[in-house]
Motif scaffolding. Sequence first.
Motif, PDB file in Angstrom:
ATOM      1  N   THR A 159     -11.626  26.276   5.609  1.00  0.00           N
ATOM      2  CA  THR A 159     -10.980  26.157   4.297  1.00  0.00           C
ATOM      3  C   THR A 159      -9.487  25.879   4.453  1.00  0.00           C
ATOM      4  N   ASN A 160      -8.987  26.065   5.646  1.00  0.00           N
ATOM      5  CA  ASN A 160      -7.589  25.796   5.957  1.00  0.00           C
ATOM      6  C   ASN A 160      -7.467  24.385   6.524  1.00  0.00           C
ATOM      7  N   PRO A 161      -6.832  23.464   5.806  1.00  0.00           N
ATOM      8  CA  PRO A 161      -6.747  22.082   6.287  1.00  0.00           C
ATOM      9  C   PRO A 161      -6.038  21.956   7.629  1.00  0.00           C
ATOM     10  N   GLU A 162      -5.086  22.833   7.901  1.00  0.00           N
ATOM     11  CA  GLU A 162      -4.386  22.774   9.189  1.00  0.00           C
ATOM     12  C   GLU A 162      -5.344  23.107  10.336  1.00  0.00           C
ATOM     13  N   ALA A 163      -6.267  24.040  10.101  1.00  0.00           N
ATOM     14  CA  ALA A 163      -7.238  24.387  11.137  1.00  0.00           C
ATOM     15  C   ALA A 163      -8.127  23.194  11.451  1.00  0.00           C
ATOM     16  N   LEU A 164      -8.538  22.462  10.417  1.00  0.00           N
ATOM     17  CA  LEU A 164      -9.367  21.274  10.645  1.00  0.00           C
ATOM     18  C   LEU A 164      -8.595  20.216  11.419  1.00  0.00           C
ATOM     19  N   GLU A 165      -7.342  20.042  11.091  1.00  0.00           N
ATOM     20  CA  GLU A 165      -6.515  19.078  11.823  1.00  0.00           C
ATOM     21  C   GLU A 165      -6.422  19.460  13.298  1.00  0.00           C
ATOM     22  N   GLN A 166      -6.195  20.751  13.565  1.00  0.00           N
ATOM     23  CA  GLN A 166      -6.010  21.214  14.937  1.00  0.00           C
ATOM     24  C   GLN A 166      -7.264  21.035  15.785  1.00  0.00           C
ATOM     25  N   LEU A 167      -8.441  21.189  15.183  1.00  0.00           N
ATOM     26  CA  LEU A 167      -9.669  21.054  15.981  1.00  0.00           C
ATOM     27  C   LEU A 167     -10.151  19.603  16.061  1.00  0.00           C
ATOM     28  N   GLY A 168      -9.391  18.673  15.482  1.00  0.00           N
ATOM     29  CA  GLY A 168      -9.709  17.254  15.603  1.00  0.00           C
ATOM     30  C   GLY A 168     -10.745  16.754  14.627  1.00  0.00           C
ATOM     31  N   ALA A 169     -10.829  17.387  13.453  1.00  0.00           N
ATOM     32  CA  ALA A 169     -11.846  16.991  12.474  1.00  0.00           C
ATOM     33  C   ALA A 169     -11.696  15.541  12.039  1.00  0.00           C
ATOM     34  N   ARG A 170     -10.486  15.023  12.088  1.00  0.00           N
ATOM     35  CA  ARG A 170     -10.244  13.644  11.655  1.00  0.00           C
ATOM     36  C   ARG A 170     -10.981  12.637  12.531  1.00  0.00           C
ATOM     37  N   ASP A 171     -11.339  13.032  13.751  1.00  0.00           N
ATOM     38  CA  ASP A 171     -11.982  12.110  14.686  1.00  0.00           C
ATOM     39  C   ASP A 171     -13.486  11.986  14.466  1.00  0.00           C
TER      40      ASP A 171
ATOM     41  N   GLU B 241     -16.476  28.701  -3.567  1.00  0.00           N
ATOM     42  CA  GLU B 241     -15.076  28.334  -3.358  1.00  0.00           C
ATOM     43  C   GLU B 241     -14.867  27.745  -1.977  1.00  0.00           C
ATOM     44  N   ALA B 242     -15.438  28.387  -0.954  1.00  0.00           N
ATOM     45  CA  ALA B 242     -15.282  27.886   0.415  1.00  0.00           C
ATOM     46  C   ALA B 242     -15.927  26.513   0.560  1.00  0.00           C
ATOM     47  N   SER B 243     -17.104  26.334  -0.032  1.00  0.00           N
ATOM     48  CA  SER B 243     -17.798  25.050   0.030  1.00  0.00           C
ATOM     49  C   SER B 243     -16.943  23.940  -0.560  1.00  0.00           C
ATOM     50  N   VAL B 244     -16.351  24.204  -1.714  1.00  0.00           N
ATOM     51  CA  VAL B 244     -15.543  23.193  -2.393  1.00  0.00           C
ATOM     52  C   VAL B 244     -14.267  22.902  -1.602  1.00  0.00           C
ATOM     53  N   LEU B 245     -13.608  23.951  -1.112  1.00  0.00           N
ATOM     54  CA  LEU B 245     -12.367  23.755  -0.354  1.00  0.00           C
ATOM     55  C   LEU B 245     -12.613  22.953   0.924  1.00  0.00           C
ATOM     56  N   ILE B 246     -13.675  23.283   1.645  1.00  0.00           N
ATOM     57  CA  ILE B 246     -13.971  22.578   2.899  1.00  0.00           C
ATOM     58  C   ILE B 246     -14.290  21.118   2.620  1.00  0.00           C
ATOM     59  N   THR B 247     -15.123  20.879   1.603  1.00  0.00           N
ATOM     60  CA  THR B 247     -15.471  19.498   1.267  1.00  0.00           C
ATOM     61  C   THR B 247     -14.229  18.720   0.863  1.00  0.00           C
ATOM     62  N   GLY B 248     -13.374  19.338   0.054  1.00  0.00           N
ATOM     63  CA  GLY B 248     -12.135  18.678  -0.348  1.00  0.00           C
ATOM     64  C   GLY B 248     -11.243  18.371   0.844  1.00  0.00           C
ATOM     65  N   ASN B 249     -11.169  19.291   1.791  1.00  0.00           N
ATOM     66  CA  ASN B 249     -10.366  19.052   2.992  1.00  0.00           C
ATOM     67  C   ASN B 249     -10.875  17.842   3.770  1.00  0.00           C
ATOM     68  N   LEU B 250     -12.201  17.714   3.870  1.00  0.00           N
ATOM     69  CA  LEU B 250     -12.789  16.589   4.598  1.00  0.00           C
ATOM     70  C   LEU B 250     -12.543  15.274   3.860  1.00  0.00           C
ATOM     71  N   VAL B 251     -12.596  15.329   2.542  1.00  0.00           N
ATOM     72  CA  VAL B 251     -12.286  14.143   1.749  1.00  0.00           C
ATOM     73  C   VAL B 251     -10.843  13.712   2.005  1.00  0.00           C
ATOM     74  N   ASP B 252      -9.938  14.679   2.022  1.00  0.00           N
ATOM     75  CA  ASP B 252      -8.525  14.377   2.272  1.00  0.00           C
ATOM     76  C   ASP B 252      -8.316  13.778   3.662  1.00  0.00           C
ATOM     77  N   LEU B 253      -9.150  14.191   4.627  1.00  0.00           N
ATOM     78  CA  LEU B 253      -9.037  13.660   5.986  1.00  0.00           C
ATOM     79  C   LEU B 253      -9.638  12.262   6.105  1.00  0.00           C
ATOM     80  N   GLY B 254     -10.364  11.828   5.084  1.00  0.00           N
ATOM     81  CA  GLY B 254     -10.978  10.507   5.116  1.00  0.00           C
ATOM     82  C   GLY B 254     -12.256  10.436   5.922  1.00  0.00           C
ATOM     83  N   THR B 255     -12.974  11.562   6.030  1.00  0.00           N
ATOM     84  CA  THR B 255     -14.232  11.570   6.774  1.00  0.00           C
ATOM     85  C   THR B 255     -15.205  10.570   6.147  1.00  0.00           C
TER      86      THR B 255
END
Length: 224
Positions: free
Chosen positions: A62-74, A87-101
Amino acid sequence: MRPPKPPAAQDAGVLVIGLGRFGSAIASTLEALGHDVLAVERDADLVAQWAGRVPLVEADATNPEALEQLGARDFSVAVVGVGSYLEASVLITGNLVDLGTPQIWAKAISNEHARILQRIGAHHVVLPEADAGARVAHLVSGKMLDYIEVEDGFTIVKMRPPKETQGFTIAQTKVHERYGVTIIGVKSPGEDFVYAEPDTRISANDLLIVSGHADLLERFAARP
């Protein structure tokens, strides 16, 4: 001016977030099939349970910085297996959308949950319990052994042959003319699957792979 940074390669495989029953089944199956997979789980007990069984990291997605650090963008594909906590489901999905997955699969526990996930950008939303319940309802109501609804009512089933087809070729049964469904394959015990031909003969112990509209398949499968 500095040139824009090129986009990430996005070839790291599949990112699976949440190691509950749904997410862990996906992660372990992908791993067994030889796909590159990375699981993300914030519950320390689940991390300990799955350590050594699938590649994983302990992190709060749910923390976008954590996703960035583990390389989710790749990753080109991400699965959000967190369904029970809206809430967690929505936040995580939104974070992935922001990363352009490019491909986001998300689990939902209700139609309302599914609509929210679709609106924020999930490409595929799965309701496992609803889908399983509908599938089982079809299986217990006739001779069907497996049931896959493809789209717009078009369905493929595995089923036992009705008595009226046993001992006859597909051409002789006139199944398509009489019931509006198509036998696309036959599996005899101990033999390889064969695509159906007009002269393919059906025996009592065979399994049929049949396609057509769900309503027509129900009618055909209800034959004695």
